[in-house]
Write an enzyme that holds these catalytic residues in place. Structure first.
Site, PDB file in Angstrom:
ATOM      1  N   HIS A 135      -3.337  -1.427  -4.263  1.00  0.00           N
ATOM      2  CA  HIS A 135      -4.812  -1.467  -4.250  1.00  0.00           C
ATOM      3  C   HIS A 135      -5.340  -0.054  -4.062  1.00  0.00           C
ATOM      4  CE1 HIS A 135      -5.228  -0.851   0.114  1.00  0.00           C
ATOM      5  NE2 HIS A 135      -4.048  -1.432   0.168  1.00  0.00           N
ATOM      6  N   SER A 158       0.812  -1.219   0.000  1.00  0.00           N
ATOM      7  CA  SER A 158       0.000   0.000   0.000  1.00  0.00           C
ATOM      8  C   SER A 158       0.842   1.264   0.000  1.00  0.00           C
ATOM      9  CB  SER A 158      -0.958  -0.031   1.198  1.00  0.00           C
ATOM     10  OG  SER A 158      -1.521  -1.292   1.357  1.00  0.00           O
TER      11      SER A 158
END
Lengths: 70, 270
Positions: free
Chosen positions: B172, B149
């Protein structure tokens, strides 16, 4: 007790605010370390916060050592 | 809407706020040993042992200031909310002054950044990334285990990046925890925040915006989520990370960059 809930566990069982005060930043001979309070009112090193690799070789503040209060 | 909860992490954790504890100066520990006589005896025998083993009392140490410093980014990147102490976190209020000190200290010539993080607060992560990207000294990053992330922009912020063969990076969409107002503006705000991450990553690595977005919005790769988990060489194939390697290669590269930086500085003086 069996819980059936969509709520995350950490919301159901919130941390005791007292737990937060267990850890604090201490400077050990100029080396910043994160220490936690033990039952006998001493401080135990949790993490060395320095970026200097030589500070990690310092025997007096390796994680787990107790810091004597002077 | 609470702006403090822009979480970009592969885990989902919540925390409560508490005040900052003041730090205090720890005195020299050598003579004031509370162990009393026994402690004193131990100290003496330790000294004797050193004399017997090495013929001297001074154990060879690293030189006072090492020219390469190492910044470790572990656990969750903590934002404006303090997480409970059992969480392993990286706090930006710790890292940013350290980066400032590294920039200012003449003896420090390079910085090695080691990442093993699940991600965390977008703004704190981007703050660390921008600090690293604007550091005038050579920086090399190494992703070990995971750089998920918001760990992705931190890894690519350095001059050169390495990833261990078994390390992974999850890419993501940004998500929001906490109180969310159900209006279209919320989505726009989230989209803008996502663009900040995408822009930073594409500016600081060799991946194209299309490729990065494709990885970010891919379906079927992650369970119950959109995104992609890239492992080791995949990350370097996409151009996200420069090379697959370990600490040896990372330090070798950093030393090379330090030499280059030195030559450049000398050139300016002449």
């Amino acid at each position: 007790m069996i819980l059936y809930t969509a709520m995350p566990q950490e919301l159901v069982y919130q941390t005791d605010p007292q737990e937060y005060s267990q850890q604090l930043m201490v400077s050990y001979n100029g080396i910043p370390v994160l220490a936690e309070r033990t039952e006998d009112h001493n401080y135990r090193v949790v993490r060395v916060m320095s970026t200097d690799p030589s500070h990690f070789l310092e025997a007096g503040c390796t994680p787990g050592t107790k810091l004597p209060l002077v | 809407m609470n702006m403090n909860n822009n979480n970009y992490a592969s885990g989902n954790q919540r925390g409560q706020h508490y005040g900052e504890n003041p730090s205090f100066q720890q005195g020299n520990n050598a003579p004031g040993n509370p162990g009393g006589q026994e402690g004193h005896k131990d100290e003496k025998s330790g000294l004797l042992e050193k004399i017997q083993q090495l013929g001297q009392t001074n154990v060879p140490q690293l030189s006072q200031d090492s020219k390469i410093h190492c910044l470790t980014i572990v656990g969750q990147i903590e934002g404006h909310l303090q997480l409970p102490p059992q969480n392993k976190t990286t706090k930006y209020e710790h890292l940013i002054p350290q980066i400032v000190a590294i920039e200012q200290n003449q003896n420090i010539e390079g910085l090695l950044v080691i990442l093993n993080t699940v991600g965390g607060d977008v703004e704190a992560g981007l703050a660390i990334s921008e600090m690293l990207a604007s550091l005038s000294k050579p920086t090399v990053s190494l992703v070990l285990g995971g750089g998920h992330s918001i760990g992705v922009p931190i890894a690519v912020a350095c001059d050169y990046s390495f990833i261990a063969e078994t390390a992974t990076m999850t890419i993501h969409p940004v998500r929001l925890t906490g109180l969310v107002i159900g209006v279209p503006q919320t989505f726009e705000y989230l989209d803008k925040m996502q663009d900040r991450v995408i822009n930073f990553v594409t500016r600081n690595s060799n991946i194209s915006e299309e490729d990065f977005k494709e990885l970010m919005f891919a379906k079927g790769n992650l369970t119950r989520d959109i995104g992609t988990n890239v492992v080791g060489s995949e990350a370097s194939d996409f151009g996200l990370i420069d090379e697959v390697g370990g600490v040896g290669q990372a330090l070798k590269k950093l030393n090379e960059l330090i030499e280059l930086n030195k030559d450049k500085n000398e050139g300016i003086i002449q």
